[in-house]
Design a protein around this motif. Sequence first.
Motif: not given
Length: 873
Positions: A252-253, A255-258, A261, A267, A271, A289-290, A293
């Motif tokens: 998850a971290e 993914i949140n850090n792109n 992308k 992705e 998610r 949070a997942m 977006p």
Amino acid sequence: MIRTANCPELPALALFLAVIVALLPMPWWTPLWFAHFQVPMVVFLFVAYLGVLLYELLTGTPPFDPERLRSATYAEMQRIIREVDPPKPSTKLSSLGEASSTIAALRRTDPTTLARQIRGDLDWIVMKCLDKDRARRYPTADGVAADILRHVSDQPVVAGPPTLRYRLRKFVKRHRAGVAAGSAVAAVMLIATVVSLGSFFRESQQRKIAEAQRIQAERIADFMVETLKGVGPSVAMGRDTTMLQELMDRAAERINNNELKDAPEAELRLRLAIGDTYREIADYDAAEAMLAPAVGLARSFAPDGADSLELAEVLRNRAHLLHDMGMGTNAKLAAQQALDIWERVDEDGDNPELATCINMLAGIHHSLGEREEAESLFRRSLEMRQRLYLGDHAAVAVAMTNLAQILVDDGRYAEAEALLEPALEMRQRLFRGDHPDVAAGLNALGFVREALGRVAEAEPIYQQALEMRKRIHMGDHPDVANSLTNLGLARLALGQAAAERLLEQTLAMRQRLHKGDHPFVALGLSNLASARNALGRSAEAETLLEQALPMWRRLYEGDHSDVALALSTLAWTRLNLGRPREALPDYEAALDMYHRVLPPDHPGTLYAQIGLAETLMALRRYAKAEPLLSDAAEQCERSSASQRLHWRNVTKQSVVLYEAWHAAEPGKGYDANAAEWRAKLPPTGRAASLIKLGKRLLEDGRHAEAEAALGECLEIRQEALPAGHWLIFNTMSVLGESIAGAGATASSSETPADDSLALAARIEKLREAEPLLLEGYEGMKDHPEAPDERKRQALERIVKLYEAWHAAEPDDEGDHGRDARATKAAHATKAAEWRAKLEEEGTKAARHEGTKGKEPASQPAAEQAESRGNDPK
């Protein structure tokens, strides 16, 4: 033009003669020599001769070594000429060694340059002249001359290879100036092309790298999706999944850090998997949070905002999360959007994903109290799944359970049980041992058994579901809280005081799981309030309900059955606290709301209606209460569920109504109405009616009538209830109070002090009450199911008994007076001892002033149906 005759041996012969001529002195091998002999077959040999001549002009030596030919026999010489190819002039020149320098010097050049000049056209021309196959040789000397002229003018020679490269080289030599200018332009264009090609190749390389990264990300996503299946409770089954959860957190971290992308498909899939797993383990903030977006990411896949199944899947998963978070309205909007997209994009009819989406939307309608929409959608989902899956399937069992829940809410318990029993059996065949679906099936079946009045059957089923869920889920989880609720309410219905502890655990767990407003938190407050009411601690119950009702109203705007239930429960509590004027508006609001959301014969509607009638009776508005109870009786006849739940209460309240009305307006036949309704009561219901009547008579000071009613109540309960039941002991205590009260009242207000017979009668009444009061308290003192409030009231009655007895004993002088004074002092001592015991027990008289000496009003029905097994999948 000299033409050659046809002769297959001529090529070799011509070359042989040319060599012979080369070996003779120069005058003999000139062309004039050939002409002098006038040989017809030798005319064509001039081409070969030209080749030999050109060879020697270029290299300074003949094609074959003269010494070797002179030393050879005629046959050997003939073989060499026929079979051995002479070396090319440039090759021959390179093999001459130091002699090549002399030859090159004679031609004003160096050996290397001479070899380079000969190599190519001149080699080809000479070798074509000397070719052993006449067909490949120049046909005439003119051909030789023409090719030599082509070489001189930098045109392609006939003897050369017909390649594009060769012809291009010749073209460049012929047009040096034009080619130079063109080359400059071409060079510029070439540079531009090279730059473009470089950029293209770099972009191509970048695309290849990006594609490789995308493939790698896809593989990682696939691996993570499969791995995360082990984190959810349906697979983990109580095992420690700490490492897997840490792996999920790291993913998850990333993914949140792109970091994904460049691989949006991977992705999105990751998610969805991570978000759904977080939801299953009740980590709602992380799940949101997942998934939040993911909606925009899914929209980016479709051009111009067009519909896509990816978007539908994201919306459905997010609706499930919002539903679990208590955001019903937002969940319904997301689920409806998902269903609309699926129906527009997928026109193939039955589809598992479509059935799941329909089921999800149905569950949300159900939680919002929109039962008609929910039932229609649940039936559609069940029918679709039954067409999709033949035989046992988990999705079919879920759909059956969900539909049964709607039937339970509508009081159609028999229909619900007919669905729940086969659904549970199906789940037990599909999943051996512990499984969330099996626990959900047990929970749902237990609830319908409880609703059918078979609470004793439901309690062990709830216990089994709770134990299974505790093994499946580590720590706090909504499913565990749900099972604690059901078991607690079942034990509350069975009169077990231990139910309160279970409901306290439920509320604490739900408050840890759900921050702020949430339906399950409000439900936990309401359920614990029900337990406190049943235990006679209505003031505490009121405090809980005053927290729950505003929360329900914030959660559901407008009408909702849960809001109506909260209003009814709060009104009942205030009525039980002796504040009917405060209870009245809440009951009226609850009944109006129930009429808008539920049918008139629904158990919830009748619960509020009967409660309103009780409130009006407490306010002595008997004429307004009568039609409410009469209509409730008619509705019970229409609905078997309502009849089972409310008939006893309706008849009991009707008895109380007409008895109170008769007391207020005697002589109008209301006592006959009371007797008629009393005859309709079942034994336990008649007992409850009698004890309530007895207490009312006690409040009015009519002790003899109260004693008669309470004596009959004790007889009924001793026959109907199992030995040792706390209600039997409570009835003894109240009966003792009525008997003691009769003696105390007579002593203080009616009998002259000098009337010894009357005094003896008073003391006899107190002596008669003593064993009933003592046995009643002793029987309840250590009983786990007896409410604390009833124990406190029993202690208070004993204190009053000895205080009254102390006051009744005479203060005579003499020997007889000494005995009386000793008895009087003993009763005073006993009163003090029991008063001290009352204080040691931690009485809360100030908090329960309104309920002192009162039987609780009718207990509200168990909580409205929760999501028992109604987990949309």
